[in-house]
Write a protein that holds these residues in place. Sequence first.
Motif, PDB file in Angstrom:
ATOM      1  N   TYR A   1      -3.963  -1.852 -12.838  1.00 22.67           N
ATOM      2  CA  TYR A   1      -5.013  -2.520 -12.064  1.00 22.67           C
ATOM      3  C   TYR A   1      -4.443  -3.066 -10.759  1.00 22.67           C
ATOM      4  O   TYR A   1      -5.021  -2.882  -9.688  1.00 22.67           O
TER       5      TYR A   1
ATOM      6  N   GLU B   1      -1.755  -2.129  -9.127  1.00 23.14           N
ATOM      7  CA  GLU B   1      -1.388  -1.023  -8.233  1.00 23.14           C
ATOM      8  C   GLU B   1      -2.621  -0.395  -7.590  1.00 23.14           C
ATOM      9  O   GLU B   1      -2.611  -0.078  -6.399  1.00 23.14           O
ATOM     10  N   ARG B   2      -3.696  -0.217  -8.360  1.00 22.21           N
ATOM     11  CA  ARG B   2      -4.932   0.357  -7.794  1.00 22.21           C
ATOM     12  C   ARG B   2      -5.532  -0.558  -6.735  1.00 22.21           C
ATOM     13  O   ARG B   2      -5.944  -0.105  -5.668  1.00 22.21           O
ATOM     14  N   GLN B   3      -5.597  -1.851  -7.028  1.00 22.62           N
ATOM     15  CA  GLN B   3      -6.163  -2.800  -6.070  1.00 22.62           C
ATOM     16  C   GLN B   3      -5.308  -2.859  -4.799  1.00 22.62           C
ATOM     17  O   GLN B   3      -5.836  -2.945  -3.697  1.00 22.62           O
TER      18      GLN B   3
ATOM     19  N   ARG C   1      -3.536  -0.509  -3.489  1.00 18.09           N
ATOM     20  CA  ARG C   1      -3.748   0.706  -2.689  1.00 18.09           C
ATOM     21  C   ARG C   1      -5.164   0.784  -2.130  1.00 18.09           C
ATOM     22  O   ARG C   1      -5.402   1.380  -1.089  1.00 18.09           O
ATOM     23  N   ARG C   2      -6.106   0.192  -2.825  1.00 11.89           N
ATOM     24  CA  ARG C   2      -7.520   0.310  -2.453  1.00 11.89           C
ATOM     25  C   ARG C   2      -7.876  -0.488  -1.200  1.00 11.89           C
ATOM     26  O   ARG C   2      -8.685  -0.047  -0.389  1.00 11.89           O
ATOM     27  N   TYR C   3      -7.290  -1.671  -1.058  1.00 11.76           N
ATOM     28  CA  TYR C   3      -7.654  -2.562   0.038  1.00 11.76           C
ATOM     29  C   TYR C   3      -6.523  -2.660   1.057  1.00 11.76           C
ATOM     30  O   TYR C   3      -5.354  -2.681   0.679  1.00 11.76           O
TER      31      TYR C   3
ATOM     32  N   MET D   1      -4.496  -7.108   0.066  1.00  9.02           N
ATOM     33  CA  MET D   1      -4.858  -7.645  -1.245  1.00  9.02           C
ATOM     34  C   MET D   1      -3.910  -8.793  -1.543  1.00  9.02           C
ATOM     35  O   MET D   1      -2.695  -8.634  -1.455  1.00  9.02           O
TER      36      MET D   1
ATOM     37  N   TYR E   1      -8.838  -8.996   0.738  1.00  8.66           N
ATOM     38  CA  TYR E   1      -9.439  -9.305  -0.553  1.00  8.66           C
ATOM     39  C   TYR E   1      -8.498 -10.210  -1.326  1.00  8.66           C
ATOM     40  O   TYR E   1      -7.285 -10.048  -1.269  1.00  8.66           O
TER      41      TYR E   1
ATOM     42  N   CYS F   1      -1.540  -2.471   2.483  1.00 11.57           N
ATOM     43  CA  CYS F   1      -1.616  -1.009   2.311  1.00 11.57           C
ATOM     44  C   CYS F   1      -0.795  -0.543   1.112  1.00 11.57           C
ATOM     45  O   CYS F   1      -0.063   0.439   1.181  1.00 11.57           O
ATOM     46  N   GLY F   2      -0.897  -1.282   0.012  1.00 12.05           N
ATOM     47  CA  GLY F   2      -0.229  -0.897  -1.221  1.00 12.05           C
ATOM     48  C   GLY F   2       1.206  -1.359  -1.357  1.00 12.05           C
ATOM     49  O   GLY F   2       1.820  -1.167  -2.393  1.00 12.05           O
TER      50      GLY F   2
END
Length: 115
Positions: free
Chosen positions: A25, A27-29, A31-33, A36, A63, A96-97
Amino acid sequence: MYKFQQEVLKYRRQPVSVGYSYAGYIERQARRYPIMMYTLVQCVPCQRAKHLLAVSYADVPAYFLEFVGHEDWQRQLSVDLIRLTGQETFPYIFICGQNIGGESLNKCTSTHQLV
Protein backbone atom coordinates in the motif's frame (compact mmCIF):
# COMPACT_ATOMS: atom_id res chain seq x y z
CA MET A 1 10.27 12.01 20.80
CA TYR A 2 6.51 11.75 20.57
CA LYS A 3 4.68 9.06 22.52
CA PHE A 4 3.36 7.47 19.32
CA GLN A 5 6.88 7.32 17.87
CA GLN A 6 8.11 5.63 21.04
CA GLU A 7 5.38 3.02 20.69
CA VAL A 8 6.30 2.48 17.05
CA LEU A 9 9.96 1.95 17.97
CA LYS A 10 8.85 -0.59 20.56
CA TYR A 11 6.90 -2.41 17.85
CA ARG A 12 9.85 -2.15 15.48
CA ARG A 13 11.95 -4.14 17.90
CA GLN A 14 9.17 -6.70 18.20
CA PRO A 15 6.80 -6.05 15.28
CA VAL A 16 3.25 -7.01 15.99
CA SER A 17 1.49 -8.11 12.87
CA VAL A 18 -2.20 -7.49 12.59
CA GLY A 19 -2.40 -9.96 9.77
CA TYR A 20 -1.73 -7.50 6.99
CA SER A 21 1.37 -5.78 5.66
CA TYR A 22 0.98 -2.22 4.44
CA ALA A 23 4.26 -2.25 2.51
CA GLY A 24 2.52 -2.72 -0.84
CA TYR A 25 0.00 0.00 0.00
CA ILE A 26 2.78 2.43 0.95
CA GLU A 27 4.68 1.73 -2.26
CA ARG A 28 1.54 2.16 -4.41
CA GLN A 29 0.59 5.43 -2.73
CA ALA A 30 4.16 6.74 -3.03
CA ARG A 31 4.17 6.04 -6.79
CA ARG A 32 0.60 7.22 -7.36
CA TYR A 33 0.94 10.77 -6.04
CA PRO A 34 3.62 13.37 -6.85
CA ILE A 35 3.96 14.09 -3.13
CA MET A 36 2.81 11.63 -0.47
CA MET A 37 3.40 12.38 3.19
CA TYR A 38 2.69 10.36 6.34
CA THR A 39 2.39 12.60 9.40
CA LEU A 40 1.36 12.71 13.06
CA VAL A 41 -1.35 15.05 14.34
CA GLN A 42 0.70 17.00 16.87
CA CYS A 43 4.10 16.69 15.21
CA VAL A 44 5.87 20.04 14.79
CA PRO A 45 8.26 18.81 12.04
CA CYS A 46 5.23 17.40 10.20
CA GLN A 47 3.42 20.73 10.36
CA ARG A 48 6.53 22.56 9.15
CA ALA A 49 6.94 20.16 6.24
CA LYS A 50 3.29 20.59 5.21
CA HIS A 51 3.63 24.36 5.37
CA LEU A 52 6.87 24.36 3.40
CA LEU A 53 5.32 22.23 0.66
CA ALA A 54 2.19 24.38 0.55
CA VAL A 55 4.22 27.58 0.21
CA SER A 56 7.05 26.41 -2.04
CA TYR A 57 5.17 23.91 -4.22
CA ALA A 58 1.55 25.07 -4.18
CA ASP A 59 1.10 23.94 -7.79
CA VAL A 60 2.10 20.32 -7.04
CA PRO A 61 -0.68 18.13 -5.59
CA ALA A 62 0.32 16.74 -2.20
CA TYR A 63 -1.51 13.99 -0.33
CA PHE A 64 -1.29 13.31 3.39
CA LEU A 65 -2.16 10.44 5.66
CA GLU A 66 -2.19 11.79 9.18
CA PHE A 67 -1.98 9.41 12.14
CA VAL A 68 -4.51 10.39 14.79
CA GLY A 69 -4.98 7.45 17.11
CA HIS A 70 -3.29 4.30 18.25
CA GLU A 71 -5.25 1.68 16.34
CA ASP A 72 -3.51 -1.53 15.33
CA TRP A 73 -3.58 -0.65 11.63
CA GLN A 74 -1.74 2.63 12.34
CA ARG A 75 0.90 0.84 14.38
CA GLN A 76 1.39 -1.74 11.64
CA LEU A 77 1.56 0.91 8.93
CA SER A 78 4.21 2.74 11.01
CA VAL A 79 6.24 -0.44 11.40
CA ASP A 80 6.07 -0.99 7.64
CA LEU A 81 7.15 2.63 6.99
CA ILE A 82 10.20 2.05 9.19
CA ARG A 83 11.00 -1.22 7.42
CA LEU A 84 10.69 0.34 3.96
CA THR A 85 12.55 3.57 4.62
CA GLY A 86 14.92 2.83 7.49
CA GLN A 87 13.73 6.13 8.93
CA GLU A 88 12.42 6.13 12.50
CA THR A 89 10.84 9.58 12.76
CA PHE A 90 7.95 11.44 11.20
CA PRO A 91 7.25 12.87 8.69
CA TYR A 92 7.73 10.28 5.97
CA ILE A 93 7.82 12.13 2.66
CA PHE A 94 7.76 10.48 -0.74
CA ILE A 95 8.37 12.50 -3.91
CA CYS A 96 7.49 10.66 -7.13
CA GLY A 97 7.81 7.34 -5.32
CA GLN A 98 11.15 8.11 -3.69
CA ASN A 99 11.49 8.57 0.07
CA ILE A 100 13.29 11.82 0.82
CA GLY A 101 12.79 11.73 4.59
CA GLY A 102 11.57 14.64 6.65
CA GLU A 103 14.94 16.29 7.22
CA SER A 104 15.79 16.29 3.51
CA LEU A 105 12.85 18.50 2.63
CA ASN A 106 14.61 21.69 3.72
CA LYS A 107 17.62 20.80 1.58
CA CYS A 108 15.41 20.06 -1.44
CA THR A 109 13.52 23.32 -1.18
CA SER A 110 16.70 25.37 -0.77
CA THR A 111 17.99 23.94 -4.06
CA HIS A 112 14.50 24.20 -5.64
CA GLN A 113 14.64 20.55 -6.67
CA LEU A 114 12.41 18.00 -5.01
CA VAL A 115 14.12 15.04 -6.66
